[in-house]
Design a protein around this motif. Structure first.
Motif, PDB file in Angstrom:
ATOM      1  N   THR A 517       0.837  -1.189   0.000  1.00 49.51           N
ATOM      2  CA  THR A 517       0.000   0.000   0.000  1.00 49.51           C
ATOM      3  C   THR A 517       0.876   1.244   0.000  1.00 49.51           C
ATOM      4  O   THR A 517       1.999   1.212   0.468  1.00 49.51           O
ATOM      5  CB  THR A 517      -0.893   0.027   1.247  1.00 49.51           C
ATOM      6  N   GLY A 518       0.319   2.321  -0.487  1.00 46.77           N
ATOM      7  CA  GLY A 518       1.060   3.588  -0.506  1.00 46.77           C
ATOM      8  C   GLY A 518       1.551   3.912  -1.901  1.00 46.77           C
ATOM      9  O   GLY A 518       1.845   3.023  -2.702  1.00 46.77           O
TER      10      GLY A 518
ATOM     11  N   ASP B  96       2.564  10.505   0.728  1.00 51.68           N
ATOM     12  CA  ASP B  96       3.347   9.631   1.571  1.00 51.68           C
ATOM     13  C   ASP B  96       4.118  10.485   2.579  1.00 51.68           C
ATOM     14  O   ASP B  96       4.563  11.583   2.257  1.00 51.68           O
ATOM     15  CB  ASP B  96       4.308   8.877   0.669  1.00 51.68           C
ATOM     16  N   LEU B  97       4.274   9.970   3.790  1.00 52.91           N
ATOM     17  CA  LEU B  97       4.954  10.761   4.816  1.00 52.91           C
ATOM     18  C   LEU B  97       6.426  11.008   4.469  1.00 52.91           C
ATOM     19  O   LEU B  97       6.962  12.088   4.710  1.00 52.91           O
ATOM     20  CB  LEU B  97       4.836  10.043   6.167  1.00 52.91           C
ATOM     21  N   PHE B  98       7.083  10.004   3.858  1.00 46.93           N
ATOM     22  CA  PHE B  98       8.476  10.193   3.428  1.00 46.93           C
ATOM     23  C   PHE B  98       8.562  11.336   2.415  1.00 46.93           C
ATOM     24  O   PHE B  98       9.476  12.147   2.439  1.00 46.93           O
ATOM     25  CB  PHE B  98       9.022   8.924   2.771  1.00 46.93           C
ATOM     26  N   TRP B  99       7.598  11.345   1.517  1.00 54.81           N
ATOM     27  CA  TRP B  99       7.583  12.366   0.471  1.00 54.81           C
ATOM     28  C   TRP B  99       7.376  13.751   1.074  1.00 54.81           C
ATOM     29  O   TRP B  99       8.074  14.705   0.727  1.00 54.81           O
ATOM     30  CB  TRP B  99       6.469  12.022  -0.528  1.00 54.81           C
ATOM     31  N   VAL B 100       6.407  13.862   1.988  1.00 55.06           N
ATOM     32  CA  VAL B 100       6.078  15.166   2.570  1.00 55.06           C
ATOM     33  C   VAL B 100       7.251  15.713   3.367  1.00 55.06           C
ATOM     34  O   VAL B 100       7.636  16.881   3.219  1.00 55.06           O
ATOM     35  CB  VAL B 100       4.822  15.034   3.457  1.00 55.06           C
ATOM     36  N   VAL B 101       7.863  14.840   4.188  1.00 56.27           N
ATOM     37  CA  VAL B 101       9.000  15.293   4.983  1.00 56.27           C
ATOM     38  C   VAL B 101      10.151  15.695   4.069  1.00 56.27           C
ATOM     39  O   VAL B 101      10.831  16.700   4.291  1.00 56.27           O
ATOM     40  CB  VAL B 101       9.424  14.177   5.964  1.00 56.27           C
ATOM     41  N   SER B 149       4.131   4.052  10.793  1.00 58.02           N
ATOM     42  CA  SER B 149       3.561   3.341   9.653  1.00 58.02           C
ATOM     43  C   SER B 149       3.234   1.893   9.985  1.00 58.02           C
ATOM     44  O   SER B 149       2.457   1.263   9.274  1.00 58.02           O
ATOM     45  CB  SER B 149       4.537   3.401   8.485  1.00 58.02           C
ATOM     46  N   ILE B 150       3.812   1.372  11.056  1.00 57.05           N
ATOM     47  CA  ILE B 150       3.550  -0.031  11.375  1.00 57.05           C
ATOM     48  C   ILE B 150       2.066  -0.246  11.693  1.00 57.05           C
ATOM     49  O   ILE B 150       1.448  -1.211  11.243  1.00 57.05           O
ATOM     50  CB  ILE B 150       4.423  -0.476  12.566  1.00 57.05           C
ATOM     51  N   ARG B 151       1.472   0.707  12.420  1.00 57.97           N
ATOM     52  CA  ARG B 151       0.053   0.587  12.767  1.00 57.97           C
ATOM     53  C   ARG B 151      -0.833   0.503  11.544  1.00 57.97           C
ATOM     54  O   ARG B 151      -1.783  -0.258  11.476  1.00 57.97           O
ATOM     55  CB  ARG B 151      -0.376   1.790  13.598  1.00 57.97           C
ATOM     56  N   ALA B 152      -0.502   1.366  10.553  1.00 62.84           N
ATOM     57  CA  ALA B 152      -1.378   1.456   9.387  1.00 62.84           C
ATOM     58  C   ALA B 152      -0.920   0.543   8.263  1.00 62.84           C
ATOM     59  O   ALA B 152      -1.610   0.410   7.260  1.00 62.84           O
ATOM     60  CB  ALA B 152      -1.413   2.893   8.899  1.00 62.84           C
ATOM     61  N   ASN B 153       0.244  -0.093   8.441  1.00 59.66           N
ATOM     62  CA  ASN B 153       0.873  -0.871   7.383  1.00 59.66           C
ATOM     63  C   ASN B 153       1.032  -0.041   6.114  1.00 59.66           C
ATOM     64  O   ASN B 153       0.875  -0.531   5.002  1.00 59.66           O
ATOM     65  CB  ASN B 153       0.068  -2.143   7.099  1.00 59.66           C
ATOM     66  N   SER B 154       1.277   1.224   6.289  1.00 60.29           N
ATOM     67  CA  SER B 154       1.474   2.107   5.143  1.00 60.29           C
ATOM     68  C   SER B 154       2.114   3.375   5.657  1.00 60.29           C
ATOM     69  O   SER B 154       1.928   3.741   6.809  1.00 60.29           O
ATOM     70  CB  SER B 154       0.133   2.425   4.497  1.00 60.29           C
ATOM     71  N   SER B 155       2.883   4.041   4.793  1.00 61.83           N
ATOM     72  CA  SER B 155       3.464   5.298   5.233  1.00 61.83           C
ATOM     73  C   SER B 155       2.676   6.484   4.696  1.00 61.83           C
ATOM     74  O   SER B 155       3.131   7.608   4.755  1.00 61.83           O
ATOM     75  CB  SER B 155       4.939   5.386   4.820  1.00 61.83           C
ATOM     76  N   ASN B 156       1.493   6.220   4.167  1.00 60.59           N
ATOM     77  CA  ASN B 156       0.636   7.311   3.720  1.00 60.59           C
ATOM     78  C   ASN B 156       0.082   8.060   4.936  1.00 60.59           C
ATOM     79  O   ASN B 156      -0.438   7.444   5.868  1.00 60.59           O
ATOM     80  CB  ASN B 156      -0.505   6.730   2.886  1.00 60.59           C
TER      81      ASN B 156
END
Lengths: 663, 316
Positions: A517-518, B96-101, B149-156
């Motif tokens: 996902t993502g 994505d959080l990586f992208w935003v940061v 991201s582990i909680r959501a299984n995504s880094s979005n």
């Protein structure tokens, strides 16, 4: 033009005379031909039908065996794209007389050799061209062979590359021991019958052999020595195409031929990759020569590629096929983007060297006004290399991070390795950011730090055209990574859990990793960013009437006058805080001597700062190995006292040993 | 409808951020025994600067002139990528959080290059220090993102906020607390607040951000100041909605968005006040002590990740 030759009388450039001009053109056309032919052959192998043949006359007595594979064809395309740009660049670079006749002669054959290696399909063909590549690249390092540093660099490089070669030889000897043929396809079947111990030994040999070519720690020390000595276009080829072949070797022989192995193989690759990338980037950040900085950055990027490869192996052996696939895709992206931005950076550094006569960052500065195109090109290369969004390197790193964060509940070593790996990637990209800002900001912005001569304003010539091709390639990877999706899918060796059909591609340019996902959408962000810049600029321009016109003032100098360019931050001072933080890793050699007046100890007349750049691993490891080897040599000399009888006795003893072992 | 939400969010961020700075300055002034200027003061200052004359320092390059523009524009783009009021922003699947940061860093880099382009030692000093902090901050940032991201299984970002909203019990878990502590340090360093950098200093040898922007005047200074305020608001908003997405609208209804707006403003104001109060009792760290703080943040993030792996799913 302030030529390099002014300060360097030992160079014997090939210049003047119609004959040498013809020679230059012939060499460049041959290189260009090899590059274009490589692109065609690679595309034929990747999207066409492929080809395989045996040319019995070429590598006697075995013959040259060629077979296209998806992996090999990808590397051929990568190499030949860089080679094509380098060949075009050489039309301008060689004209100014900066390539010796030997380099000109070697360029086309070097390109051809690099392109053949990924296509070879048997051990003798591979080894023949592998060794040929090493010899040619040593000759390129010796372009200025009268220089002592060039000789030293070539010697070190030759030693490391031969160590690697013997290691690879040992690997093939082990792997082929149960095989009936020397063809890679036959070999693949025979590998399964090897014992685990033999397989492990083969893996370590392959790692040493190919790792030395890729410049992985601790066999990296030749890279920062060889690159400043080789001419810039040769550095561009060596630092992109040649080192990538080291990773190619690891993929081809460890992952494909031996079909992977136990988890510790992947962990070892991961560890060596992490150490190489962190060590490479730290050394890169404190280097003050542009070409040395770029060379260490090559170690960093090859380390990242190895780290991704290791992740892929670990994920395969712990049964996470989707994650293994993502990491494999990341490896391919890292290699591809590295070739494009590093090629561009070296070519831009070459233009700077040509124009100013130096690549020392502490002497450069203020180039944006004089060299618009080159500055822009280096800026794009630096953005791509820094791992920022909208840069090419981000794509590979993001996919790798996705592979790691989707690990989910895991146990044992893997659960600890995943976060530490992310830490290593993050530290690498953080320091990489500083390095690239330093390379661009110190080298190109601000004021010139020394007398760089009066240059004419740069015009758009063939060298600038070659660089702009690479700029386009970088932007394409950064903004439209999905365009390469179908190619990368075929090259990545791991296979995801489900078939690839129906993997959601989203809109044009929206990057998702299959099975995870993502997603990211670089193109949309780039468009938004451009719009935001334009909108802000327009608003400011519209309001221009409502404010007084601009005034020129002096820079703030705390009340002092006459700021000079030596008061700017330079490459050494820029990285000094980081150097202090990592003093234990790089062990800077720096002396500060304060010389006072005789009349009063409190009045300082002069402060002397001496800083010697050195590679701490080289100082710690290589010199010790060298000392042990010399000691061994002295011992061996004791046995050679010149007595014929003693030598005959040695011969007889040797024969007896052989007979005893054989019976 | 999602574009309306975006418009509301951008206006909130743009207009609210100077007020946030003003409020924090007022609190600090009050606690230090002064009367303090009005909350709207930064807003007036920015407006004034926009119509002031540009003092153009001699011998500065082109990057010096466009640096503030890039800093402001990149901040504006990030403002469109963060779930402050509603999760239904346009293109939210790609944020994505990586992208935003990383995108925030583009602005930082633009200012650093602009600092180097002035050709003075102040500009170089600021940019060298800023990048040293950024380089060492990067592992902490990525580790905190990993933990989240582990909680959501995504880094979005939107997926993370949604996952927390769906399972409110996870807010008070050990992993969450550790990740929160790690992210607070990251936000403080990223926004250049005490104890990493002191935004109130001017012309001191300890400054980082102010050294880079020393030569700016007129609208360029206004852009830098405004964007810096927006970045603080965005980071505080991000931290509050990643850990406590109470009120974050999941639809684009006017009512839901109004609640979202009020609640996020309240949360940001609360975090801002706490930060201001803490800053009164704090001194700036020596630059070479900052790595220790950032190292601490990294370890907290690492612990958050490993706890998530080792504790059973119900408690993490």
């Amino acid at each position: 033009m302030n030529a390099l030759t002014q300060g360097d009388v030992t160079t014997r450039p090939l210049s003047g005379g119609a004959k040498s001009q013809r020679w230059i053109v012939a060499s460049n056309i041959a290189t260009l031909g090899a590059g274009v032919a490589g692109v065609v052959l690679g595309l034929e192998g990747l999207v066409g039908h492929g080809f395989a043949f045996l040319a019995s006359g070429v590598v006697p007595p075995f013959g040259l065996s060629i077979r296209t594979t998806d992996l090999g064809s990808f590397f051929v395309i990568l190499i030949s794209l860089v080679a094509t740009c380098v060949a075009l660049y050489n039309f301008g670079y060689a004209k100014s007389g900066h390539l010796s006749a030997i380099s000109l002669a070697i360029f086309p054959i070097f390109v051809a050799t690099l392109e053949i290696i990924p296509l070879t399909a048997s051990i003798p063909s591979f080894l023949f061209f592998w060794e040929l590549m090493a010899i040619e690249s040593i000759c390129l390092v010796l372009d200025h062979y009268q220089r002592e540093r060039a000789q030293h660099a070539a010697l070190l490089y030759a030693a490391v590359t031969q160590l690697g070669f013997f290691s690879i030889l040992g690997f093939f000897a082990l792997v082929a021991s149960r095989s009936h043929g020397l063809n890679f396809l036959t070999l693949q079947n025979a590998v399964a019958s090897l014992s685990p111990g033999q397989r492990n030994l083969a893996f370590v040999l392959a790692l040493v052999g190919f790792g030395s070519k890729a410049g992985l720690v601790p066999l990296h020390a030749w890279l920062p020595k060889a690159h400043p000595e080789a001419p810039a276009p040769a550095s561009a080829l060596m630092s992109t195409a040649m080192v990538s072949l080291g990773i190619f070797g690891l993929i081809k022989f460890v992952v494909v031929l031996m079909a992977g192995g136990p988890t510790w193989w992947g962990m070892l690759l991961l560890g060596i990759g992490a150490i190489s990338s962190i060590y490479g980037v730290i050394e890169s950040s404190v280097s003050s020569d542009l070409k040395v900085l770029l060379a260490y950055s090559t170690t960093e990027n090859m380390g990242l590629a190895t780290l991704a490869l290791g992740t892929s192996l670990v994920m395969t052996s712990t049964h996470h096929p989707n994650l293994a696939w993502a990491a494999a895709v990341a490896t391919v992206f890292i290699l591809g983007s590295h070739a494009m931005f590093k090629g561009l950076a070296f070519l831009a550094a070459g233009t700077v060297g040509l124009e100013t006569g130096t690549t020392d960052l502490n002497a450069l500065g203020g180039l944006t006004r004089r060299m618009r195109f080159t500055s822009g090109a280096f800026g794009i290369a630096a953005l791509s290399a820094s791992g920022l969004p909208l840069g090419a390197a981000f794509i590979g790193e993001w996919i790798l991070l996705q592979s790691l964060i989707h690990l989910g509940p895991a146990n044992g070593l893997v659960a600890l390795a995943a976060p530490l790996t992310i830490g290593a990637i993050a530290l690498t990209s953080g320091i990489g950011l500083l390095t690239m800002v330093k390379a661009f900001g110190i080298g190109f912005l601000g004021k010139a730090r020394s007398d760089l001569g009066e240059g004419l304003e740069e015009r758009f010539g063939v060298m600038q055209f070659a660089m702009s091709l690479l700029v386009v390639a970088n932007l394409a990877i950064a903004l439209l990574p999905t365009a390469f999706g179908s190619v990368v899918k075929r090259v990545a060796w791991a296979t995801p859990l489900h078939s690839l059909h129906g993997s959601g591609q989203g809109q044009l340019g929206q990057l998702t990793v299959y099975g995870l996902t993502g997603s990211i959408f670089p193109l949309a962000s780039a468009v938004l960013f451009t719009l935001a810049v334009l909108a802000t600029a327009t608003v400011i321009k519209l309001r221009k009437r409502s404010r007084p016109s601009d005034a020129d003032v002096d820079l703030w100098a705390c009340g002092a006058r006459d700021l000079n360019s030596a008061m700017q931050y330079n490459a050494s001072s820029f990285a000094e805080p980081l150097e202090r933080v990592f003093a234990d890793v790089i062990r800077p050699k720096r002396d500060v001597e304060i010389i006072t007046f005789e009349e009063s100890r409190l009045l300082i007349s002069r402060v002397e700062l001496r800083s010697t750049p050195h590679d701490s691993i080289e100082s710690a490891l290589y010199l010790r190995v060298w000392a042990i080897a010399s000691y061994g040599g002295r011992l061996a000399r004791l046995a050679h006292n010149g007595s014929l009888n003693r030598y005959l006795a040695f011969g007889a003893a040797g024969l007896l040993v052989v007979l005893a072992v054989l019976h | 409808m999602s574009y309306l939400a975006l418009l509301i969010q951008l206006s909130f961020v743009g207009l609210g951020s100077p007020a946030l700075i003003g409020m924090m300055a007022w609190i600090k002034n009050r606690l230090e025994g002064r009367r303090g200027a009005s909350v709207a003061q930064p807003w007036r200052e920015i407006r004034k600067l926009f119509s002031k004359q540009i003092m153009n320092p001699k011998h500065t390059g082109a990057f010096f002139s466009i640096g503030p523009l890039l800093f402001f524009a990149s901040t504006a783009v990030v403002a469109a990528m963060i779930p402050l009021i509603t999760t239904e922003l346009p293109l939210h699947a790609s944020f994505d959080l990586f992208w935003v940061v990383g995108f925030l860093l583009i602005g930082t880099i633009a200012l650093s290059l602009a600092g180097l382009d002035t050709g003075t030692s102040f500009g170089g000093m600021g940019s060298s220090r800023e990048l040293t902090v950024v380089a060492l901050l990067e592992p902490s940032i990525l580790m905190a993102i990993y933990a989240l991201s582990i909680r959501a299984n995504s880094s979005n970002i939107f997926a993370i906020a949604n996952a927390t909203a769906l399972h409110p019990a996870r807010i008070a878990s050990p992993a969450s607390a550790l990740a929160f502590a790690a992210l607070v340090i990251v936000v403080i360093a990223e926004a250049g607040r005490l104890p990493v950098d002191n935004p109130a200093t001017h012309l001191e040898l300890t400054m980082i951000h102010e050294a880079m922007v020393l030569e700016y005047s007129g609208y360029r200074l206004a852009l830098v100041k405004w964007a810096a305020a927006v970045r603080l608001l965005l980071l505080l908003g991000l931290i509050s909605n990643l850990f406590l997405p109470v009120g974050l609208a999941t639809t684009n209804g006017i009512g839901a968005m109004a609640i979202g707006l009020v609640l996020v403003a309240a949360k940001i104001a609360l975090l801002g006040s706490l930060l201001a109060i803490a800053e009164v009792f704090m001194a700036k760290l020596r630059l070479f002590r900052v790595p220790e703080l950032l190292g601490g943040s990294f370890v907290l993030g690492l612990l958050a990740v490993t706890i998530s792996y080792y504790l059973p799913a119900a408690t993490r």
